[in-house]
Motif scaffolding. Structure first.
Motif, mmCIF file in Angstrom:
data_model
loop_
_atom_site.group_PDB
_atom_site.id
_atom_site.type_symbol
_atom_site.label_atom_id
_atom_site.label_comp_id
_atom_site.label_asym_id
_atom_site.label_seq_id
_atom_site.Cartn_x
_atom_site.Cartn_y
_atom_site.Cartn_z
ATOM 1 N N GLU A 80 -6.185 25.045 -25.566
ATOM 2 C CA GLU A 80 -7.058 25.850 -24.706
ATOM 3 C C GLU A 80 -7.537 27.100 -25.429
ATOM 4 N N ARG A 81 -6.627 27.768 -26.126
ATOM 5 C CA ARG A 81 -6.994 28.976 -26.868
ATOM 6 C C ARG A 81 -8.025 28.655 -27.940
ATOM 7 N N ARG A 83 -10.181 26.102 -28.054
ATOM 8 C CA ARG A 83 -11.479 25.795 -27.417
ATOM 9 C C ARG A 83 -12.171 27.056 -26.920
ATOM 10 N N ALA A 84 -11.393 27.997 -26.385
ATOM 11 C CA ALA A 84 -11.959 29.258 -25.896
ATOM 12 C C ALA A 84 -12.624 30.051 -27.022
ATOM 13 N N HIS A 85 -12.208 29.816 -28.253
ATOM 14 C CA HIS A 85 -12.797 30.494 -29.406
ATOM 15 C C HIS A 85 -13.788 29.595 -30.153
#
Length: 118
Positions: A80-81, A83-85
C-alpha cells in the motif's frame, strides 16, 4: 552495523531516501554521497548519489531482486505504501517455498522483493 549491505547508485538520493523511508526503511546516517538506510534491523542499504555530470543509463539491477524479510511492517502495508508513492507492485504471490512475496520497483528501477512466511 550489520555484516551485509547493498549499495545502489541513484539519480536523486533524497528522492530515493524519501521513497525507501515511506516503505518503512529507517535513515541511519546521511553524508554525501551516501545515505545509509536500515530495514527492520535486518538489512542495510546505502543510496549513493551519482555526480550530476554522470548520467545513469539503462535499467538498474537487471536480473537482480533485493530481498527483505517482512517483520513489524506487514507485506500488505508495504504494498500500500509503495502504491501510494506511485511505485509498481507485483503480487502478492504465494511461492512453492512457503513464502508470500511482492516486488516493488523503486524510482530508479531497482526491484525490491519483500518476503513473509505463510
Amino acid at each position: 552495523m550489520l555484516s551485509s549491505f547493498v549499495k545502489l547508485l541513484v539519480s536523486d538520493a533524497e528522492r530515493s531516501a524519501r521513497f525507501y523511508e515511506a516503505l518503512g526503511f529507517k535513515r541511519m546516517h546521511a553524508e554525501p554521497p551516501f545515505i545509509h538506510l536500515r530495514w527492520e534491523n535486518q538489512a542495510e542499504v546505502y543510496l549513493v548519489a551519482v555526480p550530476s555530470a554522470v548520467a545513469l543509463e539503462g535499467r538498474r539491477g537487471v536480473g537482480v531482486l533485493l530481498g527483505f524479510r517482512i517483520g513489524a511492517t506487514g507485506l500488505n502495508e508495504v504494498a500500500e505504501r509503495a502504491r501510494a508513492h506511485g511505485a509498481g507492485v507485483e503480487g502478492p504471490t504465494v511461492q512453492p517455498w512457503y513464502t508470500r512475496e511482492i516486488i516493488v520497483t523503486d524510482p530508479d528501477g531497482y526491484r525490491l522483493n519483500f518476503i513473509e512466511p505463510v
